[in-house]
Design an enzyme around this catalytic site. Structure first.
Site, mmCIF file in Angstrom:
data_model
loop_
_atom_site.group_PDB
_atom_site.id
_atom_site.type_symbol
_atom_site.label_atom_id
_atom_site.label_comp_id
_atom_site.label_asym_id
_atom_site.label_seq_id
_atom_site.Cartn_x
_atom_site.Cartn_y
_atom_site.Cartn_z
ATOM 1 N N ASP A 48 0.878 -1.159 0.000
ATOM 2 C CA ASP A 48 0.000 0.000 0.000
ATOM 3 C C ASP A 48 0.928 1.226 0.000
ATOM 4 O OD1 ASP A 48 -2.075 1.788 0.086
ATOM 5 O OD2 ASP A 48 -3.116 0.855 1.775
HETATM 6 C C1 BGC Z 1 -4.975 3.253 0.052
HETATM 7 C C2 BGC Z 1 -5.102 2.236 -1.035
HETATM 8 C C3 BGC Z 1 -4.954 2.900 -2.366
HETATM 9 C C4 BGC Z 1 -3.636 3.629 -2.440
HETATM 10 C C5 BGC Z 1 -3.406 4.354 -3.718
HETATM 11 C C6 BGC Z 1 -3.728 4.054 -0.109
HETATM 12 O O1 BGC Z 1 -3.657 5.016 0.844
HETATM 13 O O2 BGC Z 1 -4.989 2.626 1.307
HETATM 14 O O3 BGC Z 1 -6.327 1.585 -0.935
HETATM 15 O O4 BGC Z 1 -5.050 1.963 -3.383
HETATM 16 O O5 BGC Z 1 -3.579 4.563 -1.391
HETATM 17 O O6 BGC Z 1 -4.258 5.422 -3.854
#
Ligand code: BGC
Ligand code: BGC
Length: 985
Positions: free
Chosen positions: A374
């Site tokens: 993530d």
């Molecule tokens: C979120 C993810 C997301 C990623 C990219 C993160 O903060 O938890 O779910 O895909 O950012 O935007």
């Protein structure tokens, strides 16, 4: 101008940049395998969080400007800058002094416990070395092709594919480096999961929770497919969805709505269908967030002021039977990517937790794709590589957008100095390249080559809505080009994706209450049965802000980070810019026949002073209310991601009560419509005599008004069922259901002590009556179930067949390459903060250290194929029954199968194994025509029950065990508490 080779390894589709700036200083992070090194973080400013969110709140106004401003503003305003501004103010100095003084006092006064009580890092068992991809038949061809390509790659080329190029360096929220020499593209990663984030001309689908509420596997697939098609047409290789964690352990959890509901089987089926849909369009899906990111508070290091993320502490059995289950289903469906989450699990970061990644995901579940982090969830370099991480996103290391990657150059060094074995990097790259082949992304018809060979790649920019924009907005490079081509991907005619949206949203609407058959309403007003003596117009009053669209426009808040007007989705990275939003108020108003119906509206949450009049005059009052939540990097008013309570928001709790009391002078009929991210407590008004009908419309997406009108006027017979339990009071969900709002240690600790007992499993165990149980939902018709038949296919044996041996994964030379081959090519101009794979010098890298051999962890007996040992999915039982529509109108019914395990089971060590009263193990939705003179329309409903469905996770055996003594209960019905058919096995 750089030479041809350097040109090639420039990142991204727009590599022709001459105005580059060379300013990169090597990162200060050392590459030891210690789990986390925070020497880089002394610049942290606790004001960071608030400054960011406040700024965002202010940044309404022009959409285009905002699109650029959000992403750039929030992260370009670095902590250092903010602090500089902060220093001159007296208040700030005072606060700093106060903080230092109180820290000293606290520590000297025994507060030292806070440090002492910090749990030991890594209470999660080790699992090494990382299993290699390429062991299952379904991926055989792709791995062969990948092997042939990866064999030709140099170390820096390999590293380039594993590391993101840095936040907002290219067009997507995540981008990897290409290998143009071999025509391997820069990969574009974009959110997901309810539509394409930061893009134009796309569809805003209903959120996951609405999809879960349909219980319709076919619609789940169709929505996934349309979403995947939109991604492909926008040039997105990897879609960041579906979300299946959080699962919903905490009803107020900020992101539950991105997933499909609080049960592993429902969540798993919906995730798998969505993945199949997305991947059938040739786009890689991402199963996220792995694992146990059940609340937003403290999810990330520093985001909430604590230096470390929260630790979800959990036992092995619960991990398997509840939270990892949907991921197993996703792997079984062939998912190409899994995203590891921000939080820690048993005090080891999810993105460097070897038990979770190497052990459960890659060995036991046979995952063949790649694990991506993530965004900034990676907290170490070597440790994460060894624990099984394959791709770092967005590339930046411990801080946002600082260009100091934990991989990139550092991964190259780690391989050269022997800290990360060559074969680990080879496996990372092979997994990514094999996934690319597996999805057919080497087909240049569908995926045209990227510049300079073609004009492929993403055709939109996440960072501006203008046609022309910066090519690398995250760096100080000012080169511009065409970044938005405004391709319409919404589908047309019969294929218009809006149609799927409307269907899902209507089928995902749950009818909770419908006294006296108030719904459906007649467009002409009085129903035949009510007409006698009524010569006045039928009077309908529509109330509540949630009935109308926001007056500032439907995309007034970045990432939908506010609750303004009717609620179509929650907020955060999982939200999109709505292409349009059909207003419920307008649609209902137009739906009624003007000749015979008089509609009044008050689309606000505070009634006019003279509220009596506006209420008294109505025959029917439709009142709208909502509850919102979202991702923790934004807050709306006092809601910082997770909800503060389970009540309706923005005064709509009071509004509903006022309307219920005053409608028709106390004799009116009230319909309550709720748009919500999750369960809400209804007790303040649900039993008021005027409240005749209640609809949970969940989060409908762009077709909100149409889908609601379909239900209210009866064009669609409601068939949604609750994907969670609605309690009578928040406490009924149990002690484990509470958000941890304040840190309880330097590393916030969250113990999942309730184990398997979440949602209906908890209510059953404690014998608590819910207001509306999991799986509940009414229809305008009635259904009947009969003729339960249970067929056994073979004897009850406790264990699955032995794990089959897999294919031989690709193998490569394990020799450490000459460090000189990784040097930054002469004349190469780096862009600032851009993440490259090169090293600046070979100092200290001449000789690779010999790696200590790792004693390999034993392979899991539960493994052997995608999703685990294939024998776990052998059908053991077939359960069937007959479903009859006994009412006058056609409609769909969701038939649910629950299983009770033998209650007196002991394991081999003589320990009693506790089981929930019952667990969902299957569901089927069928449409049946209304009853005719010949009788009700009927259909056979069939469930295939697998070995895994009938097994529990035995922590001693580390395998799924079917309790072969004692009796299973087999229950079939319409909700978790309405199970008319019962049998045993
Ligand atoms: C979120 C993810 C997301 C990623 C990219 C993160 O903060 O938890 O779910 O895909 O950012 O935007
Ligand atoms: C980004 C998201 C990411 C989040 C992480 C946001 O600004 O847009 O993609 O999920 O930060 O904290």
């Amino acid at each position: 101008m750089a030479g041809p080779e350097t040109y090639e390894l420039r990142r991204g589709k727009y590599a022709k940049i001459d105005a580059a700036v060379d300013d990169e200083t090597p990162t200060r992070l050392s590459f030891d395998s210690s789990t986390s090194s925070y020497e880089d973080l002394e610049e942290f400013d606790p004001l960071n969080y608030d400054a960011g969110t406040l700024k965002q709140k202010r940044s309404h106004g022009d959409l285009r400007a905002r699109k650029a401003s959000h992403k750039l503003e929030r992260y370009s305003e670095k902590p250092q800058q903010r602090r500089r501004r902060c220093v001159p103010t007296k208040l700030c100095c005072g606060l700093v002094l106060l903080f230092v003084a109180s820290t000293v006092l606290l520590l000297s006064a025994g507060g030292i416990w806070a440090w002492k009580s910090e749990p030991m890092y890594g209470q999660s068992p080790p699992w090494y070395p990382a299993p290699k991809g390429g062991t299952v038949k379904e991926w055989e061809e792709s791995y062969k092709k990948a092997e042939a390509l990866v064999k030709q790659m140099t170390l820096v080329e390999k590293v380039n594919i594993t590391s993101g190029t840095g936040w907002s360096m290219q067009m997507c929220v995540g981008n990897t480096g290409p290998v143009p020499r071999l025509k391997f593209p820069a990969l574009c990663l974009q959110d997901g999961p309810l539509g394409i984030r930061f893009a134009d001309n796309i569809t805003a689908f209903p959120a996951g929770i609405t999809v879960g509420a349909t219980w319709n596997k076919d619609l789940m697939y169709q929505r996934g497919r349309a979403h995947g098609k939109e991604a492909r047409l926008k040039g997105i290789h990897i879609l960041l969805g579906p979300a299946m964690g959080p699962l919903g352990r905490i009803p107020a959890g900020g992101r539950n709505w991105e997933g499909f509901g609080t049960d592993p089987v429902l969540q798993g089926a919906a995730a798998a269908q969505t993945i199949r849909g997305i991947q059938d369009e040739g786009v890689m899906a991402t199963a996220k967030h792995y694992l146990l990111n059940e609340q937003e508070h403290f999810r990330q290091a520093w985001e909430w002021g604590t230096p470390n993320a929260i630790s979800s502490n959990i036992d092995d059995r619960t991990t398997h039977e509840i939270y990892a289950w949907p991921f197993a289903e996703s792997v079984r469906a062939g998912v190409a990517s899994v995203m590891c989450s921000y939080n820690q699990v048993n005090n080891s970061y999810a993105c460097q937790n070897s038990k979770l990644m190497n052990g459960i995901l890659k060995d036991e579940l046979g995952f063949q794709g790649f694990i991506q982090s993530d965004w900034l969830a990676q907290r170490s370099g070597v440790a994460s590589a060894l624990a099984g991480l394959d791709m770092t996103m967005p590339g930046d290391g411990l801080k946002w957008a600082d260009g100091k990657s934990l991989w990139g150059t550092q991964l190259t060094k780690a391989v050269l100095n022997g800290s990360v074995p060559v074969d680990r990097v080879d496996d990372m790259v092979t997994r990514i390249v094999a996934s690319w082949y597996q999805l057919g992304q080497d087909d240049t018809e569908k995926w045209p080559l990227q510049p300079p060979d073609g004009d492929g790649g993403p055709n939109f920019s996440s960072w501006t809505d203008e046609e022309i924009g910066l090519l690398h907005p995250g760096s100080n490079d000012k080169t511009k080009g065409v970044v938005n081509k405004f391709i319409n991907v919404q589908g047309e005619g019969d294929d218009a994706h809006g149609k799927i949206v409307r269907k899902v949203a209507a089928e995902g609407t749950v009818l909770l209450k419908n006294d006296d058959g108030l719904l459906p309403l007649d467009r002409k007003g009085w129903k035949e049965s009510e007409k006698a003596g009524k010569d006045m117009k039928y009077r309908v009053g529509i109330f509540g802000e949630d009935s109308r669209i926001s007056r500032d426009g439907v995309n007034a808040c970045t990432d939908q980070g506010c609750n303004d007007g009717t609620l179509a989705s929650g907020w955060g990275s999982g939200a999109v810019n709505l292409p349009y939003l059909i207003e419920p108020l307008d649609t209902l108003r137009k739906g009624f026949n003007e000749e015979s119906v008089y509609v009044t509206d008050w689309p606000q949450n505070v009634l006019p002073k003279e509220k009596k009049g506006i209420l008294e005059d109505q025959d029917v009052c439709i009142v709208f209310a909502n509850a919102d939540a979202g991702e923790g990097y934004m807050r709306y008013e006092s809601i910082r991601g997770d909800r503060n309570d389970l009540f309706l928001q923005k005064g709509s709790e009071e509004l509903v009560q006022d309307v219920a009391k005053g409608c028709g002078g106390g004799n009116g009929k009230v319909i309550v419509v709720i748009h919500t991210v999750g369960p809400v407590i209804l007790e303040n008004w649900i039993d008021l005599p005027t409240v005749k009908a209640v609809l949970i419309a969940n989060l409908p997406g762009q077709e909100s008004g149409n889908s609601l009108a379909d239900i209210i006027f009866g064009d669609t017979n409601p068939s949604g069922h609750l994907p969670y339990t609605i309690a009578r009071k928040a406490e009924d969900y149990g002690p484990g259901s509470k958000v941890l709002f304040y840190p309880n240690g330097l590393v916030p600790q969250q113990n999942f002590s309730e184990g398997l007992y979440i949602d209906y499993r908890y209510f059953d165990k404690k014998d608590i009556a819910p207001r509306y149980e999991f799986g509940y939902g009414l229809s305008y018709t009635t259904f009947h179930l009969s003729s339960l038949l249970i067929t056994t296919h073979g004897p009850k044996t406790p264990l699955p067949a032995p794990r089959p041996s897999g294919l031989q994964p690709p193998s490569y030379s394990t020799e450490v390459p000459d460090p000189k081959t990784a040097l930054l090519p002469k004349g190469f101009k780096k862009l600032s903060k851009y993440i490259y794979p090169y090293i600046d010098s070979t100092d200290g890298l001449e000789k690779a250290k010999v790696q200590a051999a790792v004693l390999p962890s034993p392979l899991s007996p539960a493994g052997g194929a995608q999703g685990g040992n294939p024998d776990l999915y052998t059908t053991i039982l077939t359960v069937s029954c007959t479903l009859t529509n006994t009412g006058p109108v056609g409609g769909s019914s969701v038939v649910q199968l629950y299983i009770s395990f033998p209650q007196k089971h002991m394991n081999e060590a003589g320990e009693h194994i506790d089981f929930p009263v019952k667990v969902l193990r299957g569901f089927e939705k069928h449409h049946l025509k209304g009853k005719t003179d010949q009788g009700g329309d009927r259909q056979t409903v069939k469930f295939e029950v697998s070995r895994k469905d009938l097994s529990y996770w035995d922590t001693r055996k580390q395998n799924w065990v079917l309790p072969h003594m004692g009796e299973f209960g087999i229950k079939v019905g319409f909700s978790s508490r309405d199970l008319p058919l019962e049998g045993t096995w």
